[in-house]
Design a protein around this motif. Structure first.
Motif, mmCIF file in Angstrom:
data_model
loop_
_atom_site.group_PDB
_atom_site.id
_atom_site.type_symbol
_atom_site.label_atom_id
_atom_site.label_comp_id
_atom_site.label_asym_id
_atom_site.label_seq_id
_atom_site.Cartn_x
_atom_site.Cartn_y
_atom_site.Cartn_z
ATOM 1 N N ARG A 1 0.851 -1.195 0.000
ATOM 2 C CA ARG A 1 0.000 0.000 0.000
ATOM 3 C C ARG A 1 0.883 1.239 0.000
ATOM 4 N NH1 ARG A 1 -3.985 -1.078 4.913
ATOM 5 N NH2 ARG A 1 -4.940 0.839 4.198
ATOM 6 N N SER A 2 0.417 2.277 -0.680
ATOM 7 C CA SER A 2 1.259 3.478 -0.778
ATOM 8 C C SER A 2 1.025 4.347 0.458
ATOM 9 C CB SER A 2 0.949 4.252 -2.049
ATOM 10 O OG SER A 2 -0.410 4.563 -2.086
ATOM 11 N N MET A 3 1.576 3.915 1.558
ATOM 12 C CA MET A 3 1.351 4.607 2.824
ATOM 13 C C MET A 3 2.542 5.453 3.214
ATOM 14 S SD MET A 3 -0.454 1.634 4.957
ATOM 15 C CE MET A 3 -1.557 2.533 5.962
ATOM 16 N N SER A 4 2.297 6.329 4.160
ATOM 17 C CA SER A 4 3.368 7.161 4.698
ATOM 18 C C SER A 4 3.478 6.881 6.192
ATOM 19 C CB SER A 4 3.048 8.633 4.480
ATOM 20 O OG SER A 4 2.922 8.907 3.109
ATOM 21 N N LEU A 5 4.679 6.536 6.617
ATOM 22 C CA LEU A 5 4.917 6.268 8.037
ATOM 23 C C LEU A 5 5.861 7.325 8.586
ATOM 24 C CD1 LEU A 5 5.691 2.461 8.504
ATOM 25 C CD2 LEU A 5 3.801 3.744 9.455
ATOM 26 N N PHE A 6 5.486 7.930 9.670
ATOM 27 C CA PHE A 6 6.357 8.905 10.331
ATOM 28 C C PHE A 6 6.792 8.276 11.653
ATOM 29 C CE2 PHE A 6 5.895 12.654 7.653
ATOM 30 C CZ PHE A 6 4.857 12.249 6.833
ATOM 31 N N LEU A 7 7.981 7.702 11.661
ATOM 32 C CA LEU A 7 8.442 6.930 12.813
ATOM 33 C C LEU A 7 9.331 7.788 13.709
ATOM 34 C CD1 LEU A 7 9.375 3.588 10.982
ATOM 35 C CD2 LEU A 7 7.382 4.010 12.420
ATOM 36 N N ASP A 8 8.854 8.006 14.912
ATOM 37 C CA ASP A 8 9.564 8.867 15.859
ATOM 38 C C ASP A 8 10.365 7.985 16.823
ATOM 39 O OD1 ASP A 8 10.426 10.872 17.503
ATOM 40 O OD2 ASP A 8 8.450 11.777 17.801
ATOM 41 N N GLU A 9 11.639 7.902 16.609
ATOM 42 C CA GLU A 9 12.548 7.087 17.421
ATOM 43 C C GLU A 9 12.034 5.660 17.617
ATOM 44 O OE1 GLU A 9 14.326 9.045 20.755
ATOM 45 O OE2 GLU A 9 13.763 11.010 20.002
ATOM 46 N N PRO A 10 11.834 4.936 16.514
ATOM 47 C CA PRO A 10 11.334 3.565 16.637
ATOM 48 C C PRO A 10 12.363 2.646 17.277
ATOM 49 C CG PRO A 10 12.038 3.976 14.386
ATOM 50 C CD PRO A 10 12.153 5.284 15.115
ATOM 51 N N ASP A 11 13.619 3.096 17.322
ATOM 52 C CA ASP A 11 14.708 2.239 17.813
ATOM 53 C C ASP A 11 14.778 2.164 19.332
ATOM 54 O OD1 ASP A 11 16.246 4.853 18.301
ATOM 55 O OD2 ASP A 11 15.970 4.845 16.148
ATOM 56 N N ASN A 12 14.004 3.014 20.014
ATOM 57 C CA ASN A 12 14.003 2.925 21.478
ATOM 58 C C ASN A 12 13.561 1.521 21.888
ATOM 59 O OD1 ASN A 12 14.721 5.551 21.788
ATOM 60 N ND2 ASN A 12 12.633 6.320 22.013
ATOM 61 N N PHE A 13 14.170 0.971 22.845
ATOM 62 C CA PHE A 13 13.839 -0.351 23.414
ATOM 63 C C PHE A 13 14.381 -1.535 22.589
ATOM 64 C CE2 PHE A 13 10.391 2.537 24.574
ATOM 65 C CZ PHE A 13 10.417 2.458 25.951
ATOM 66 N N VAL A 14 14.769 -1.268 21.346
ATOM 67 C CA VAL A 14 15.164 -2.370 20.466
ATOM 68 C C VAL A 14 16.675 -2.582 20.557
ATOM 69 C CG1 VAL A 14 15.287 -3.100 18.049
ATOM 70 C CG2 VAL A 14 13.250 -1.952 18.896
ATOM 71 N N SER A 15 17.104 -3.836 20.598
ATOM 72 C CA SER A 15 18.543 -4.086 20.747
ATOM 73 C C SER A 15 19.295 -3.668 19.476
ATOM 74 C CB SER A 15 18.806 -5.554 21.052
ATOM 75 O OG SER A 15 18.779 -6.298 19.855
ATOM 76 N N HIS A 16 20.543 -3.352 19.660
ATOM 77 C CA HIS A 16 21.385 -2.865 18.558
ATOM 78 C C HIS A 16 21.386 -3.856 17.389
ATOM 79 C CE1 HIS A 16 25.343 -0.508 17.702
ATOM 80 N NE2 HIS A 16 24.544 -0.559 16.675
ATOM 81 N N ARG A 17 21.353 -5.136 17.716
ATOM 82 C CA ARG A 17 21.410 -6.181 16.680
ATOM 83 C C ARG A 17 20.225 -6.112 15.719
ATOM 84 N NH1 ARG A 17 21.715 -9.056 13.039
ATOM 85 N NH2 ARG A 17 21.980 -11.314 12.938
ATOM 86 N N GLU A 18 19.118 -5.558 16.166
ATOM 87 C CA GLU A 18 17.895 -5.581 15.353
ATOM 88 C C GLU A 18 17.720 -4.350 14.465
ATOM 89 O OE1 GLU A 18 16.352 -8.262 15.315
ATOM 90 O OE2 GLU A 18 17.252 -9.160 17.099
ATOM 91 N N ILE A 19 18.576 -3.338 14.654
ATOM 92 C CA ILE A 19 18.333 -2.072 13.957
ATOM 93 C C ILE A 19 18.511 -2.197 12.441
ATOM 94 C CG2 ILE A 19 19.093 0.342 13.733
ATOM 95 C CD1 ILE A 19 17.711 -0.202 16.359
ATOM 96 N N GLN A 20 19.662 -2.730 12.031
ATOM 97 C CA GLN A 20 19.877 -2.804 10.588
ATOM 98 C C GLN A 20 18.895 -3.755 9.893
ATOM 99 O OE1 GLN A 20 23.293 -4.318 8.004
ATOM 100 N NE2 GLN A 20 23.953 -2.232 8.394
ATOM 101 N N PRO A 21 18.606 -4.924 10.474
ATOM 102 C CA PRO A 21 17.605 -5.772 9.809
ATOM 103 C C PRO A 21 16.248 -5.075 9.643
ATOM 104 C CG PRO A 21 18.799 -7.051 11.427
ATOM 105 C CD PRO A 21 19.253 -5.622 11.582
ATOM 106 N N PHE A 22 15.841 -4.311 10.653
ATOM 107 C CA PHE A 22 14.553 -3.620 10.530
ATOM 108 C C PHE A 22 14.618 -2.590 9.416
ATOM 109 C CE2 PHE A 22 11.694 -0.064 11.679
ATOM 110 C CZ PHE A 22 10.498 -0.723 11.437
ATOM 111 N N PHE A 23 15.722 -1.866 9.368
ATOM 112 C CA PHE A 23 15.830 -0.877 8.306
ATOM 113 C C PHE A 23 15.879 -1.556 6.937
ATOM 114 C CE2 PHE A 23 18.103 1.652 5.275
ATOM 115 C CZ PHE A 23 17.222 2.706 5.195
#
Lengths: 181, 369
Positions: free
Chosen positions: B279-301
């Motif tokens: 879907r052609s949606m727009s997401l405005f993510l405000d510091e989604p990385d809070n609480f998430v371990s460092h290992r998960e950041i690049q895979p999520f991106f």
């Protein structure tokens, strides 16, 4: 060994297009996002010098991880630019084994002649090499990340075509070896 | 997708203009105005989906949100969005009473592809225009609400209908700032909408679960590496209407509230990607990385990167995200004390070979004192 047995792929490339190409191929081959780690350059770095300077360090890290933890592989992509593919592969191989002589066992090298646009162009055209008189550096426009990713997903299908550029066939062969373990 | 936002007289945003590409990372010091832009998007989204001004569930446009050092009573907001090949420009003007006790919508307008006017509203009256540019009906409107979501689609105003449909269907997710401590595991009913802090994720996922039979499998695929043994999310009925969101693992099941903060945030972030797929949606993510371990950041991106139709605007101070995105699509927010926000494309000093996150940590981009 299949690709799914590898717990981490380090991806080292000159620019976002190359890193996206490798990542898209891995994803199309069933590797999960979580098993791909792209090595990002510092500000204003990138290009040949970035890849050559980081290759040894990345291979060393990957070897160390492979010894202590789980199956790890490194995929390095670098344009041949004005050199021949063989010259560039030799130079890159030398960098990869600088600190770990056995490092090449876990490395897959991808070297497009003359640059990644040559491969993308060929993959967009069913695997066929362009006109031999083409000057790739002038005639092939930079491709968007979407085009690069779409091309990577066609790699397995098109790369065995004898009409495909030799560097593309060689790269695909290296990737097949990676899959075969 | 949103292509531009213009704001005047809202907090520190004064005559503020920003182009929004498909991917964008907002960088800048605390208090430099990044979240204010997200608040504006959230405000417009709420209003354009039918909420009324001065309601508690809507981000409030109180008089305190006017720029402190200005005395003007009017706040202006404008967004441009590309929808089905057309470029729309929506403008909203909110006026505050002199005694600051109340506010209302003073004016609204919607244009398409430059100068084609589709709708204007001024002083309580709205004028509609047909696709062939002729005048349509004139209607009285509520000063407290945007008129656009109330307008019924018709054959002769399909341009306007397309914009309203896009807002109501594809921009259901505005500003997202996950707060696992507020996330409820009990859902009273399915809902296509989400609160900014994702406290109602259970109801949202119930809606997705009912709409898309493959959603559960895709979520499991995304999370199997990050959450070992994860088999999926399920709903367990606890009353006639209410169900409890449960995470099933290989060896046991846990109530959603029993998971760790980081696990819950990972589940909702990937849940959003599953929900927005195609879907052609727009997401405005405000510091989604809070609480998430460092290992998960690049895979999520990486997973975000593969959602071609998704527009993602991020605020993050995380070094990994900064290094990944700053040079490619970073926008630097700057603000001196008691001064308006300025933005510029992020550019690292030429002579530096350090990672961007290190440069930021060393104060390379601080405002001169």
């Amino acid at each position: 060994m299949s690709l799914s047995e590898v717990s981490l792929f380090y991806v080292l490339g000159e620019d976002p297009a190359q890193r996206s190409f490798v990542r898209a191929w891995l994803l199309a081959s069933g590797v999960s996002h979580r098993c791909i780690h792209t090595v990002e350059p510092p500000a204003h770095a990138g290009g040949l010098s970035f890849v050559l300077s980081r290759a040894a360090e990345v291979v060393k890290a990957a070897m160390s991880r492979a010894r202590s933890k789980a199956k790890t592989r490194v995929i390095v992509m670098l344009d041949a630019d004005a050199e021949t593919v063989q010259q560039r592969v030799a130079r890159l191989s030398q960098c990869c084994i600088e600190q770990t002589p056995e490092g090449l066992e876990i490395v897959c090298l991808l070297v497009p002649k003359r640059h990644i646009e040559t491969w993308v162009h060929a993959l967009q055209n069913g695997g066929c090499a362009g006109d031999p008189s083409t000057d790739e550096s002038v005639d092939y426009k930079p491709k968007s990340i979407e085009e690069v990713r779409a091309a990577a997903s066609r790699l397995a299908r098109c790369s065995q075509d004898p009409q495909a550029p030799a560097s593309l066939r060689l790269g695909a062969q290296n990737l097949r070896q990676l899959k075969a373990g | 997708m949103f292509t531009r936002v213009h704001v005047d007289n809202y907090k520190a945003l004064v005559n503020f203009d920003l182009v929004l590409p498909r991917r964008c990372l907002f960088l800048g010091a605390n208090g430099s105005g990044k979240t204010s832009v997200f608040e504006v998007i959230e405000l417009l989204r709420s209003l354009l989906q039918g909420a009324a001004l001065m309601q508690d569930e809507v981000p409030r446009v109180s008089a305190q949100t006017r720029t402190r050092w200005q005395s003007r009573a009017q706040q202006e907001f404008e967004v441009e969005a590309k929808v089905r090949g057309h470029l729309y420009r929506y403008r909203l003007c909110i006026g505050h009473r002199a005694d600051l006790s109340d506010c209302r919508i003073d004016a609204e307008s919607l244009h398409c592809d430059g100068d084609q006017v589709l709708f204007t509203s001024d002083a309580g009256k709205a004028q509609l225009y047909r696709d062939n540019r002729s005048k349509g009906p004139e209607v009285l409107v509520d000063w407290n609400r945007s008129s656009l979501p109330m307008l019924a689609g018709r054959r002769d105003n399909q341009l306007l209908s397309a914009f309203v449909e896009w807002l109501s269907r594809d921009v259901v997710l505005g500003r997202i700032q996950p707060d696992p401590r507020l996330m409820q595991s009990v859902s009273e009913r399915p809902s296509p909408h989400l609160a900014t802090n994702l406290s109602d994720f259970a109801s949202f996922w119930r809606h997705i679960h009912e709409e898309d039979t493959e959603a559960a499998a895709r979520l499991r695929e995304y999370l199997s590496g990050s959450l070992p043994g994860f088999r999926g999310l399920e709903f367990r009925k606890i009353s006639d209407k209410a169900s409890r969101l449960t995470a099933r693992f290989a060896d046991a099941s846990y109530g959603f509230e029993e998971l760790s903060d980081g696990q819950r945030v990972l589940i909702v972030l990937y849940g959003l990607l599953v929900a927005t797929r195609g879907r052609s949606m727009s997401l405005f993510l405000d510091e989604p990385d809070n609480f998430v371990s460092h290992r998960e950041i690049q895979p999520f991106f990486n997973a975000i990167e593969d959602c071609d139709s998704l527009q993602v605007i991020l605020i993050s101070h995380h070094p990994t995200l900064t290094n990944l995105l700053a040079t490619e699509c970073g926008v630097l927010f700057r603000r001196a004390a008691n001064a308006p926000v300025r933005v510029e494309p992020f550019s690292a000093p030429r002579e530096s070979s350090q990672p961007v996150a290190d440069l930021i940590a060393q104060g390379f981009f601080d405002e001169p004192v």
